[in-house]
Structures are given as C-alpha cells and as structure tokens.
Design a protein around this motif. Structure first.
Motif, PDB file in Angstrom:
ATOM      1  N   ILE A 363      49.606  32.245  29.847  1.00 24.70           N
ATOM      2  CA  ILE A 363      50.300  33.413  29.313  1.00 24.70           C
ATOM      3  C   ILE A 363      50.308  34.567  30.315  1.00 24.70           C
ATOM      4  CG2 ILE A 363      50.283  35.161  27.469  1.00 24.70           C
ATOM      5  CD1 ILE A 363      48.887  33.035  25.714  1.00 24.70           C
ATOM      6  N   GLY A 364      49.150  34.821  30.918  1.00 23.95           N
ATOM      7  CA  GLY A 364      49.006  36.023  31.732  1.00 23.95           C
ATOM      8  C   GLY A 364      48.997  35.827  33.225  1.00 23.95           C
ATOM      9  N   GLY A 365      49.026  34.584  33.713  1.00 18.20           N
ATOM     10  CA  GLY A 365      49.051  34.356  35.144  1.00 18.20           C
ATOM     11  C   GLY A 365      47.682  34.483  35.788  1.00 18.20           C
ATOM     12  N   TRP A 366      47.672  34.515  37.125  1.00 19.88           N
ATOM     13  CA  TRP A 366      46.423  34.484  37.878  1.00 19.88           C
ATOM     14  C   TRP A 366      45.498  35.653  37.553  1.00 19.88           C
ATOM     15  CZ3 TRP A 366      45.861  29.870  39.640  1.00 19.88           C
ATOM     16  CH2 TRP A 366      46.948  29.150  40.156  1.00 19.88           C
ATOM     17  N   SER A 367      46.063  36.833  37.310  1.00 15.32           N
ATOM     18  CA  SER A 367      45.223  38.010  37.065  1.00 15.32           C
ATOM     19  C   SER A 367      44.375  37.869  35.807  1.00 15.32           C
ATOM     20  CB  SER A 367      46.093  39.263  36.960  1.00 15.32           C
ATOM     21  OG  SER A 367      47.020  39.137  35.886  1.00 15.32           O
ATOM     22  N   SER A 368      44.815  37.030  34.873  1.00 15.97           N
ATOM     23  CA  SER A 368      44.063  36.855  33.625  1.00 15.97           C
ATOM     24  C   SER A 368      42.714  36.185  33.875  1.00 15.97           C
ATOM     25  CB  SER A 368      44.879  36.020  32.627  1.00 15.97           C
ATOM     26  OG  SER A 368      45.008  34.677  33.086  1.00 15.97           O
ATOM     27  N   LEU A 369      42.540  35.536  35.021  1.00 16.48           N
ATOM     28  CA  LEU A 369      41.287  34.853  35.323  1.00 16.48           C
ATOM     29  C   LEU A 369      40.163  35.825  35.669  1.00 16.48           C
ATOM     30  CD1 LEU A 369      42.669  31.914  37.525  1.00 16.48           C
ATOM     31  CD2 LEU A 369      42.031  31.840  35.105  1.00 16.48           C
ATOM     32  N   ALA A 370      40.520  37.083  35.873  1.00 15.56           N
ATOM     33  CA  ALA A 370      39.500  38.073  36.226  1.00 15.56           C
ATOM     34  C   ALA A 370      38.444  38.211  35.137  1.00 15.56           C
ATOM     35  CB  ALA A 370      40.151  39.428  36.501  1.00 15.56           C
ATOM     36  N   SER A 371      38.834  37.949  33.890  1.00 19.69           N
ATOM     37  CA  SER A 371      37.864  38.042  32.798  1.00 19.69           C
ATOM     38  C   SER A 371      36.822  36.934  32.883  1.00 19.69           C
ATOM     39  CB  SER A 371      38.580  37.973  31.443  1.00 19.69           C
ATOM     40  OG  SER A 371      39.269  36.734  31.308  1.00 19.69           O
ATOM     41  N   VAL A 372      37.140  35.855  33.602  1.00 24.92           N
ATOM     42  CA  VAL A 372      36.195  34.749  33.784  1.00 24.92           C
ATOM     43  C   VAL A 372      35.406  34.937  35.074  1.00 24.92           C
ATOM     44  CG1 VAL A 372      35.946  32.244  33.962  1.00 24.92           C
ATOM     45  CG2 VAL A 372      37.771  33.213  32.564  1.00 24.92           C
ATOM     46  N   ASP A 373      36.123  35.247  36.168  1.00 27.95           N
ATOM     47  CA  ASP A 373      35.477  35.448  37.470  1.00 27.95           C
ATOM     48  C   ASP A 373      36.447  36.189  38.371  1.00 27.95           C
ATOM     49  OD1 ASP A 373      33.068  34.460  39.251  1.00 27.95           O
ATOM     50  OD2 ASP A 373      34.898  34.193  40.452  1.00 27.95           O
ATOM     51  N   ALA A 374      36.136  37.426  38.680  1.00 29.00           N
ATOM     52  CA  ALA A 374      37.046  38.262  39.466  1.00 29.00           C
ATOM     53  C   ALA A 374      37.295  37.716  40.869  1.00 29.00           C
ATOM     54  CB  ALA A 374      36.497  39.681  39.524  1.00 29.00           C
ATOM     55  N   PRO A 375      36.248  37.277  41.608  1.00 28.94           N
ATOM     56  CA  PRO A 375      36.523  36.715  42.941  1.00 28.94           C
ATOM     57  C   PRO A 375      37.450  35.502  42.883  1.00 28.94           C
ATOM     58  CG  PRO A 375      34.202  37.259  42.736  1.00 28.94           C
ATOM     59  CD  PRO A 375      34.791  37.393  41.367  1.00 28.94           C
ATOM     60  N   LEU A 376      37.298  34.665  41.846  1.00 31.24           N
ATOM     61  CA  LEU A 376      38.169  33.500  41.700  1.00 31.24           C
ATOM     62  C   LEU A 376      39.611  33.949  41.486  1.00 31.24           C
ATOM     63  CD1 LEU A 376      38.625  30.423  41.273  1.00 31.24           C
ATOM     64  CD2 LEU A 376      38.167  30.816  38.843  1.00 31.24           C
ATOM     65  N   ALA A 377      39.813  34.921  40.598  1.00 34.86           N
ATOM     66  CA  ALA A 377      41.157  35.419  40.325  1.00 34.86           C
ATOM     67  C   ALA A 377      41.793  35.994  41.586  1.00 34.86           C
ATOM     68  CB  ALA A 377      41.103  36.478  39.222  1.00 34.86           C
ATOM     69  N   GLU A 378      41.019  36.761  42.350  1.00 34.67           N
ATOM     70  CA  GLU A 378      41.543  37.369  43.581  1.00 34.67           C
ATOM     71  C   GLU A 378      41.925  36.300  44.601  1.00 34.67           C
ATOM     72  OE1 GLU A 378      39.986  40.324  47.175  1.00 34.67           O
ATOM     73  OE2 GLU A 378      38.792  40.081  45.342  1.00 34.67           O
ATOM     74  N   LEU A 379      41.061  35.284  44.751  1.00 41.65           N
ATOM     75  CA  LEU A 379      41.325  34.216  45.716  1.00 41.65           C
ATOM     76  C   LEU A 379      42.584  33.445  45.353  1.00 41.65           C
ATOM     77  CD1 LEU A 379      40.517  32.427  48.117  1.00 41.65           C
ATOM     78  CD2 LEU A 379      39.057  31.121  46.542  1.00 41.65           C
ATOM     79  N   LEU A 380      42.692  32.999  44.104  1.00 44.90           N
ATOM     80  CA  LEU A 380      43.839  32.192  43.698  1.00 44.90           C
ATOM     81  C   LEU A 380      45.134  32.991  43.731  1.00 44.90           C
ATOM     82  CD1 LEU A 380      42.221  30.128  40.801  1.00 44.90           C
ATOM     83  CD2 LEU A 380      43.075  29.242  42.969  1.00 44.90           C
ATOM     84  N   THR A 381      45.065  34.276  43.394  1.00 47.06           N
ATOM     85  CA  THR A 381      46.261  35.113  43.458  1.00 47.06           C
ATOM     86  C   THR A 381      46.804  35.172  44.877  1.00 47.06           C
ATOM     87  OG1 THR A 381      45.515  36.483  41.610  1.00 47.06           O
ATOM     88  CG2 THR A 381      47.185  37.438  43.059  1.00 47.06           C
ATOM     89  N   SER A 382      45.904  35.322  45.841  1.00 45.36           N
ATOM     90  CA  SER A 382      46.347  35.399  47.237  1.00 45.36           C
ATOM     91  C   SER A 382      46.838  34.047  47.750  1.00 45.36           C
ATOM     92  CB  SER A 382      45.211  35.918  48.116  1.00 45.36           C
ATOM     93  OG  SER A 382      44.112  35.011  48.109  1.00 45.36           O
ATOM     94  N   LEU A 383      46.173  32.967  47.334  1.00 48.51           N
ATOM     95  CA  LEU A 383      46.588  31.632  47.796  1.00 48.51           C
ATOM     96  C   LEU A 383      47.951  31.238  47.240  1.00 48.51           C
ATOM     97  CD1 LEU A 383      43.270  29.572  47.435  1.00 48.51           C
ATOM     98  CD2 LEU A 383      44.229  30.533  49.530  1.00 48.51           C
ATOM     99  N   ALA A 384      48.226  31.618  45.986  1.00 48.00           N
ATOM    100  CA  ALA A 384      49.453  31.189  45.313  1.00 48.00           C
ATOM    101  C   ALA A 384      50.670  32.009  45.700  1.00 48.00           C
ATOM    102  CB  ALA A 384      49.253  31.244  43.801  1.00 48.00           C
ATOM    103  N   ALA A 385      50.467  33.129  46.398  1.00 52.00           N
ATOM    104  CA  ALA A 385      51.599  33.962  46.810  1.00 52.00           C
ATOM    105  C   ALA A 385      52.528  33.169  47.729  1.00 52.00           C
ATOM    106  CB  ALA A 385      51.095  35.217  47.503  1.00 52.00           C
ATOM    107  N   PRO A 386      53.844  33.154  47.449  1.00 51.75           N
ATOM    108  CA  PRO A 386      54.775  32.347  48.264  1.00 51.75           C
ATOM    109  C   PRO A 386      54.717  32.678  49.746  1.00 51.75           C
ATOM    110  CG  PRO A 386      55.845  33.163  46.278  1.00 51.75           C
ATOM    111  CD  PRO A 386      54.519  33.850  46.348  1.00 51.75           C
ATOM    112  N   GLU A 387      54.433  33.943  50.075  1.00 53.33           N
ATOM    113  CA  GLU A 387      54.430  34.335  51.479  1.00 53.33           C
ATOM    114  C   GLU A 387      53.079  34.107  52.157  1.00 53.33           C
ATOM    115  OE1 GLU A 387      53.135  37.829  48.996  1.00 53.33           O
ATOM    116  OE2 GLU A 387      54.684  36.262  48.898  1.00 53.33           O
ATOM    117  N   ALA A 388      52.087  33.582  51.421  1.00 57.07           N
ATOM    118  CA  ALA A 388      50.746  33.411  51.985  1.00 57.07           C
ATOM    119  C   ALA A 388      50.764  32.387  53.112  1.00 57.07           C
ATOM    120  CB  ALA A 388      49.777  32.973  50.899  1.00 57.07           C
ATOM    121  N   PRO A 389      50.254  32.740  54.295  1.00 52.54           N
ATOM    122  CA  PRO A 389      50.217  31.764  55.398  1.00 52.54           C
ATOM    123  C   PRO A 389      49.206  30.668  55.102  1.00 52.54           C
ATOM    124  CG  PRO A 389      49.035  33.764  56.005  1.00 52.54           C
ATOM    125  CD  PRO A 389      49.684  34.044  54.681  1.00 52.54           C
TER     126      PRO A 389
END
Length: 575
Positions: A363-389
């Motif tokens: 429902i809420g996308g990658w940012s919703s994972l912050a309630s479980v583990d903020a570092p995990l949410a931050e990592l996956l958000t950056s990895l999943a970005a289309p422009e991420a090298p």
C-alpha cells in the motif's frame, strides 16, 4: 566454450565477439526481457532459482491444505521435480507420475490443483522459474512473426552437449531453423545420462534424419590411454582411438566389502601420490552420494583432505540467499518470496510480522518499511530507484547485512568471504538484472555452508557422483561398487531404456580417467549402514555390463587387506 570459440575464430579474423552465447535458459531470459511487453510481463520480472521455486511451491502447497493431508503428500522438492519433468517432456501429468514418480500417482488431482495455483502465484509475483524460461521462449516462437524476427538475427547456431536437451529445447531449435540451415549440434549419445531431468537421447539420434544433416564422427580421443578406451569401447560399442597411445590396463578389483573397498582406494591413492600424482589429480566416483560414506570415514581417520561434489550449490547457501533476496526484492517489488526472506533477517520478525509488513508495503511503498527498520527502508528505497547505479549496490547490501550475519550464523568470517567473492562476481556484470538472472541460471559451486573452517592443505582428493563428474577428467579414477544394484542401479532395472542409460553412466565414469582406472567390486554388502553386529549382508552380483568382451580389456585383481601367512617359511624354520 565462448573463450575457445573466440580464440579459434580469432585465428582467421582480427576481432571476434560472441555476445549470444550461453545456456538455453540464459538466452531465453534475454529474449523474454526483450519482448516482455508482448508476453504480458514486466521487463523486471524475477528468475526463481530452484530453491526459491521450491519455497513458493511449498507456500502454495500449505495454503491448499496439502501439508495437513491424512496421507503422506509429496514434499516441495518432489512436487517441483514432478512439475519440471511434466513440462519439459510436454507429456501428460499421468504419464510423468506412472513412469518416474509412481508413489505419487494417487495425488494426480491434487497435484493438478497445486500446479495451477503455483502458476497463478508466479504470474502475480511477476516471477518465472527455470522451466518457464523455456516455455515462454517456446511460446514466443509459436508466433511466426516473432520466430522469423528472432531467427533472422543469426546466420549460424551451434548447440553443444545436444544429447542432454529435452523435447522443449529441440522444438525451440526446430522453430528457429525449420530447414536446418546454419544449424550445427555437437554431442555424444553415449553420454546421455540425464533422463531424470527429461533429457531425450532421441534428439541427437534423430537429428540427421529430421534435418537431412551431414554427420561428422569424432573418433580421436585426447584424454585417455588406449587400454582405457578399449574397455570403454567394448562396453558401449564405440571405436574411439587414443592420441596418447598405450598404457596400463584398467583393473577390475574384487574386495571383501565396503570397508575393504575404502582401504584399497586409500592405499592406492597414497601410492599414486608418492609416485607423483597429486591428490587433486585423482578422483573417486560413485553412482549415488551415500556410496562414499565408509570411504569418507576412512579418509578422515587417515587425515586425507577431500572435497565432495554433488552437494549444496553456492546459490543455495543460506547467507548467499539472504543477500540476494535483498537485491531481488529491490529489482522486483512483487517478489514476495524475496521480501519475506529479507524481512525475516530482522531481529524479532517472524512470518506473521513479515506478512503484515509486506501488506503495508504493497500500500505505502518502500517508505512504509521504516516502521519495521529504518535502515532497511532507506537502503531498499535507494536500491529500487530507477536511476540508481549498479556499481556498489552489493557492497552496500553486504555492509547492512553483516551484523545480521554475525547474529544468525556461526562461522561468520567464512561466510563473509563468500559474500566478498560474490561482490567480485557482480563487478563483471553490466546491470543488476543481468547479475541476478545469470547467477540464478548458472551458479558457482562453492559454499561456506559446506566448507567449514578454512583448510590449509594445498592438496585434496576429489569425491564425486558420476553425474557431477561429467565433463571432468583426472589422471587416476576409482569407481566404487561396480556391481548389479549400482551399475545398473536397482531402481532402473524395470526398464530397458533406463538400463541402457545406466550403461552410458558407467561409460562416462570410465572415460573420466586419463592413465589409471580401477573398477571396484565388493563381494559383500551389509544390509544397514549401522552396526556390523550379526553380519547381516547380501552378496554382490557381478555387473551385467561387464561382459566377456569388457573383462578381456581389464586386469582382474583380488585384493585382501589381511597380511598373507607364509606357511612355507614357518615349516622351514622347524628344521
């Protein structure tokens, strides 16, 4: 093969590049991604390795209630094996069950339900398993326009090990090259040993008739001495000629039992080592993995290092699967299997919590994972970005994962070395998708799960099943249990076709040897692998493959580990 072909062609051309080389599955993966939109797929679909496919099968199996059946329902790996055999033979499920899995025949209706649900779950997850890659490519080529477009992109097609192809692969070639123009296949029908994977030896045997092809017979052998080839020729009916010339006859060694067999092998291995043949240049081959149990105990007792092939693959190691789950989820947000594994790496997160977190994520996308583990949410958000090298992604995941690795597993240092090696492998791939797909389709074979503490030995003996030894070679080879029940296997004696495949399996084992070959034949087999108390045993029957023609090419040897008693010397001493 790509390097060899490039080198050979490079001798007549200044610059050679072979971008379209790979297994059937890897080439299929590339075409499916190219035409994904026409196939109702996202180009970022996931490729499930065997382990992930089995886990997904198990999840669906449990949801359908089959894990709670009153009668024993097939486990996940068996269910996946049945599914794979059925789709690769293109036959009916009933035929697969009756020919290869008769103990599961009563579950035909339930298995049909399971496979339909499994298919729907894969479509929902935008995930394809190994078999889907071939099926999708096969379906694509059923469209005449697509078949012409794909086929016209190549002037020549070369298929190696054609004896190991199945019906779907043969039909793919037929659709790519209906007239056979520019099509070459290479193979040896005497090395067709993978019918349990749905491979059909008839593909190579019928190729010339189907396409009107010319046949070039390769009779020169560059590996083995002529006496070894003489025995192999007598076994299989070939006329191979050795480039290496003569040598010692292969030995047919009868021993008392499996303990004596182990003692003989160890004795010979050490003798060979003392005469200059290192342990690595020697191999012990066997029909089934458990046949080496007694030998392994003797090797440990004698402090002889060894490595055994036919076990866990690198990609199946738990810590490697953990790391790859993170990348797979970032690559395909619908990959529920990868998501569940990644979430359960967190402290205190079990299946129920992972389910809730994934529902919120949908429902809420990658940012919703912050309630479980903020570092995990931050990592996956950056990895999943289309422009991420792609460069550096695996290192970032490893650095996030290392504290969890140390918490979850023993021997973290050994496992970390595997992950560092994975980083090196990743650096050679242009994108995350190519890395994940190719690693799933062709994984390396080393694993810290089996390795244990690092060994300091520079040398080690090779133990391997015959199936895992195909394509390999050693100076000295010892083949265990060459008797009826192993060659041929007791499970293959009900079918003439399977018996002939067992003959080919022994042929493959014998032709792994370059200069020295021992065929071992215990006279007695114990009924259990437990205590020898009571001497419960059966007598070994000579392998039906060792005909008089084959035996004429072997040196018979009876080996008794007990010291001989010199009676004559004792009598002389009396006088």
């Amino acid at each position: 093969m790509t390097r060899r072909a490039s080198r050979i062609v490079g001798e007549i051309a200044t610059s050679v590049r072979l971008p379209w080389s790979g297994t059937f599955h890897s080439i299929a993966n590339r075409f499916i991604r190219r035409y994904a939109a026409s196939l109702g797929l996202s180009p970022s679909f996931s490729v499930l390795d065997r382990g992930d496919a089995a886990d997904l099968m198990d999840l669906v199996r449990h949801e359908l209630g089959f894990s709670k059946a009153e009668r024993r329902f097939p486990r996940k790996d068996t269910c996946l094996a049945i599914y794979s055999h059925r789709v690769n033979t293109q036959g009916a499920l009933a035929g697969t069950l009756s020919s290869s899995f008769p103990w599961c025949a009563e579950w035909e209706a339930e298995l049909t339900r399971l496979y339909r649900a499994y298919l729907e779950r894969k479509l929902a997850n935008q995930a394809l398993d190994y078999d889907d890659l071939l099926l999708y490519w096969h379906a694509m080529l059923g469209d005449e326009r697509l078949a012409r477009e794909i086929g016209s992109g190549f002037d020549h097609l070369l298929v190696d090990e054609y004896q190991d192809t199945n019906s779907v692969q043969a039909e793919i070639l037929r659709r790519l090259r209906p007239d056979g123009r520019g099509l070459t296949v290479v193979g040896d029908d005497a090395q067709a040993i993978y019918s349990f994977r749905a491979a059909s030896v008839e593909n190579i045997r019928g190729f010339a008739a189907i396409y009107g092809a010319a046949t070039v017979t390769l009779a020169e052998n560059y590996r083995s001495t002529q006496p070894i080839l003489d025995a192999a020729n007598a076994l299989i009916g070939k006329q191979l000629r050795s480039v290496k010339g003569s040598g010692a006859k292969p030995r047919y060694v009868t021993v008392a039992d499996d303990a004596a067999q182990a003692n003989y092998v160890v004795t010979q291995v050490l003798q060979q080592r003392e005469t200059g043949t290192s342990l690595k240049r020697q191999a012990v081959l066997f029909r089934s993995s458990h046949h080496s149990d007694v030998l392994e105990l003797e090797l440990v007792r004698r402090n002889i290092p060894y490595v055994k092939y036919g076990g866990l693959k690198f990609l199946e190691a738990a810590h490697v699967k953990d790391l790859l789950a993170m990348l797979r989820w970032a690559d395909n947000p619908k990959n529920r299997i990868a998501a569940f594994r990644a979430l359960q790496l967190l402290p205190g997160v079990g299946p129920a919590t992972a389910q809730n977190a994934y529902t919120r994520f949908e429902i809420g996308g990658w940012s919703s994972l912050a309630s479980v583990d903020a570092p995990l949410a931050e990592l996956l958000t950056s990895l999943a970005a289309p422009e991420a090298p792609w460069a550096g992604q695996l290192q970032r995941v490893r650095e996030w994962y290392e504290p969890h690795l140390e918490r979850i597993y023993e021997q973290a240092q050994v496992r970390t070395a595997d992950l560092v090696q994975l980083e090196r492998i990743a650096a050679s791939f242009a994108s995350r998708e190519r890395f994940l797909s190719e690693l799933a389709l062709d994984p390396p074979a080393a694993t810290g799960d089996l390795a244990g503490p690092p060994q300091l030995d520079e040398d080690y003996l090779v133990l391997s099943t015959v199936h895992s030894a195909k394509g390999q070679e050693w100076d000295a080879v010892y083949v265990l249990n060459v008797s009826d029940g192993s060659f041929p296997s007791e499970f293959s004696t009900g079918s003439a076709a399977l018996i002939e495949e067992e003959r080919r399996l022994l042929y493959v084992a014998m032709t792994r040897a370059k200069t020295s070959l021992d065929l071992m034949a215990p006279l007695k087999y114990y009924v259990t692998q437990q205590s020898r108390m009571g001497d419960r045993h059966v007598y070994g029957a000579k392998s039906r493959f060792l005909t008089s023609a084959v035996m004429a090419c072997l040196e018979p040897r009876a080996w008794d580990e007990r010291p001989a008693v010199d009676v004559a010397r004792k009598l002389r001493a009396m006088w």
